[in-house]
Design a protein around this motif. Sequence first.
Motif, PDB file in Angstrom:
ATOM      1  N   ARG A 204     -72.286  48.114 -92.147  1.00  0.00           N
ATOM      2  CA  ARG A 204     -73.109  47.058 -92.262  1.00  0.00           C
ATOM      3  C   ARG A 204     -72.779  45.580 -92.554  1.00  0.00           C
ATOM      4  O   ARG A 204     -73.352  44.754 -92.239  1.00  0.00           O
ATOM      5  CB  ARG A 204     -74.365  47.442 -93.227  1.00  0.00           C
ATOM      6  N   ASP A 205     -71.677  45.596 -93.191  1.00  0.00           N
ATOM      7  CA  ASP A 205     -71.133  44.470 -93.947  1.00  0.00           C
ATOM      8  C   ASP A 205     -70.597  43.408 -92.842  1.00  0.00           C
ATOM      9  O   ASP A 205     -70.372  42.291 -93.166  1.00  0.00           O
ATOM     10  CB  ASP A 205     -70.340  44.497 -95.061  1.00  0.00           C
ATOM     11  N   PHE A 206     -70.132  44.153 -91.857  1.00  0.00           N
ATOM     12  CA  PHE A 206     -69.199  43.307 -90.510  1.00  0.00           C
ATOM     13  C   PHE A 206     -70.152  43.526 -89.395  1.00  0.00           C
ATOM     14  O   PHE A 206     -70.748  44.573 -88.957  1.00  0.00           O
ATOM     15  CB  PHE A 206     -67.996  43.732 -90.485  1.00  0.00           C
ATOM     16  N   GLU A 217     -68.717  32.374 -83.803  1.00  0.00           N
ATOM     17  CA  GLU A 217     -70.102  31.468 -83.291  1.00  0.00           C
ATOM     18  C   GLU A 217     -71.162  32.462 -83.511  1.00  0.00           C
ATOM     19  O   GLU A 217     -71.388  33.815 -83.542  1.00  0.00           O
ATOM     20  CB  GLU A 217     -69.905  31.345 -81.949  1.00  0.00           C
ATOM     21  N   ASP A 218     -72.480  31.957 -83.562  1.00  0.00           N
ATOM     22  CA  ASP A 218     -73.722  32.718 -83.257  1.00  0.00           C
ATOM     23  C   ASP A 218     -73.715  33.516 -81.981  1.00  0.00           C
ATOM     24  O   ASP A 218     -73.016  33.078 -80.910  1.00  0.00           O
ATOM     25  CB  ASP A 218     -74.736  31.832 -83.106  1.00  0.00           C
ATOM     26  N   PRO A 219     -74.238  34.619 -81.526  1.00  0.00           N
ATOM     27  CA  PRO A 219     -75.084  35.248 -82.606  1.00  0.00           C
ATOM     28  C   PRO A 219     -74.386  36.203 -83.389  1.00  0.00           C
ATOM     29  O   PRO A 219     -73.196  36.555 -83.035  1.00  0.00           O
ATOM     30  CB  PRO A 219     -76.051  35.856 -81.641  1.00  0.00           C
ATOM     31  N   PHE A 220     -74.517  36.794 -84.580  1.00  0.00           N
ATOM     32  CA  PHE A 220     -74.086  37.846 -85.299  1.00  0.00           C
ATOM     33  C   PHE A 220     -74.623  39.181 -84.423  1.00  0.00           C
ATOM     34  O   PHE A 220     -75.883  39.338 -84.041  1.00  0.00           O
ATOM     35  CB  PHE A 220     -74.670  37.874 -86.598  1.00  0.00           C
ATOM     36  N   VAL A 221     -73.767  39.950 -84.485  1.00  0.00           N
ATOM     37  CA  VAL A 221     -74.141  41.231 -83.477  1.00  0.00           C
ATOM     38  C   VAL A 221     -74.092  42.393 -84.475  1.00  0.00           C
ATOM     39  O   VAL A 221     -72.816  42.894 -84.814  1.00  0.00           O
ATOM     40  CB  VAL A 221     -73.016  41.445 -82.386  1.00  0.00           C
ATOM     41  N   TYR A 222     -75.186  42.829 -84.924  1.00  0.00           N
ATOM     42  CA  TYR A 222     -75.546  44.127 -85.608  1.00  0.00           C
ATOM     43  C   TYR A 222     -74.952  45.198 -84.804  1.00  0.00           C
ATOM     44  O   TYR A 222     -75.442  45.545 -83.639  1.00  0.00           O
ATOM     45  CB  TYR A 222     -76.801  44.160 -86.267  1.00  0.00           C
ATOM     46  N   HIS A 223     -74.371  46.152 -85.362  1.00  0.00           N
ATOM     47  CA  HIS A 223     -74.194  47.503 -84.736  1.00  0.00           C
ATOM     48  C   HIS A 223     -75.081  48.615 -85.189  1.00  0.00           C
ATOM     49  O   HIS A 223     -74.773  49.823 -85.018  1.00  0.00           O
ATOM     50  CB  HIS A 223     -72.678  47.804 -84.919  1.00  0.00           C
ATOM     51  N   TYR A 224     -76.097  48.181 -85.686  1.00  0.00           N
ATOM     52  CA  TYR A 224     -77.346  49.280 -86.110  1.00  0.00           C
ATOM     53  C   TYR A 224     -78.675  48.452 -85.841  1.00  0.00           C
ATOM     54  O   TYR A 224     -78.692  47.112 -85.729  1.00  0.00           O
ATOM     55  CB  TYR A 224     -77.200  49.627 -87.348  1.00  0.00           C
ATOM     56  N   GLY A 251     -70.374  52.469 -97.136  1.00  0.00           N
ATOM     57  CA  GLY A 251     -70.205  51.449 -98.453  1.00  0.00           C
ATOM     58  C   GLY A 251     -68.908  51.157 -98.134  1.00  0.00           C
ATOM     59  O   GLY A 251     -67.764  51.923 -97.915  1.00  0.00           O
ATOM     60  N   LEU A 252     -68.448  49.916 -98.616  1.00  0.00           N
ATOM     61  CA  LEU A 252     -66.990  49.611 -98.735  1.00  0.00           C
ATOM     62  C   LEU A 252     -66.650  48.423 -99.698  1.00  0.00           C
ATOM     63  O   LEU A 252     -67.705  48.158-100.578  1.00  0.00           O
ATOM     64  CB  LEU A 252     -66.687  48.812 -97.324  1.00  0.00           C
TER      65      LEU A 252
END
Length: 289
Positions: A204-206, A217-224, A251-252
């Motif tokens: 989740r953190d990256f 740059e934008d956008p941030f790309v969520y992998h969930y 978790g990390l």
Amino acid sequence: MNFNRNDKCWCGSGVKYKKCHLEFDEKLMELEAKGYIIPSRDIIKNQEQIEGIKKSSAINNGALDVVERSIKEGMSTEEVNKIVHEYTVAQGGIPAPLNYEGFPKSVCTSINDEVCHGIPSEDIILKSGDIINVDVSTICNGYYSDASRMFMIGDVSEEAKKLVEVTKECLYKGIEAAKPWGFLGDIGAVIQEHAEKHGYSVVRDFGGHGVGVEFHEDPFVYHYGKKGEGMVLVPGMIFTIEPMINQGGYGLFIDADNDWTAVTEDCSLSAQWEHTVLITEDGVEILAK
């Protein structure tokens, strides 16, 4: 900024607005009026920028190809760093990670339970059974590209091999979900579904990010996430898809010794594959891989 129909288009094409992005902008305004998140003009690349990013990507791909031919058991991660640095410079590029916010090397090398941002060192020697992510980013004539690959060293366990393979499948499922006039959430949803189907978790953190004129740059790309949510994807957007998939929990923590390297909280294995993609009129083009 509003444009008259006969003005030159804001994208820099030199073509009149009415023959270039007028219809495109009208479609975006309709979507925005319905409550959708639309991209700003500054993250929509014009043809000149796209060509520049493609040239950067060609160097980036070449560097990863050289690593793929060279990486082996007994090699230090500093040797990997040297390969990437020398190839990139010889091709007229600049390694983007070097001195970026203080990062000391030209490439990231993340091994086993390291999620990302591993720092190359003469003291880190690759051994049989290791899995390693090599993350290469290149600047060429001011344009950025970014991609990473996983490599399996020597005799790798079946569980490590499966993680690497499923993570690559997650990447390509994400790319297949990235469609013009679709949504960023479509990418994350399919990645999460595939990872969790195999008992893995998604970091989740990256995430992925826009790239091209700047490193991030934008956008941030969520992998969930969920399908149909997030920013609308439109032709001209360029961003990375780079799922980081953990064998255990997501978790990390950041290694206190260097303030860079992310490591799984439960010491489980982690894998990542990354491509830079361009949203086109009819699909997706992979630029850096």
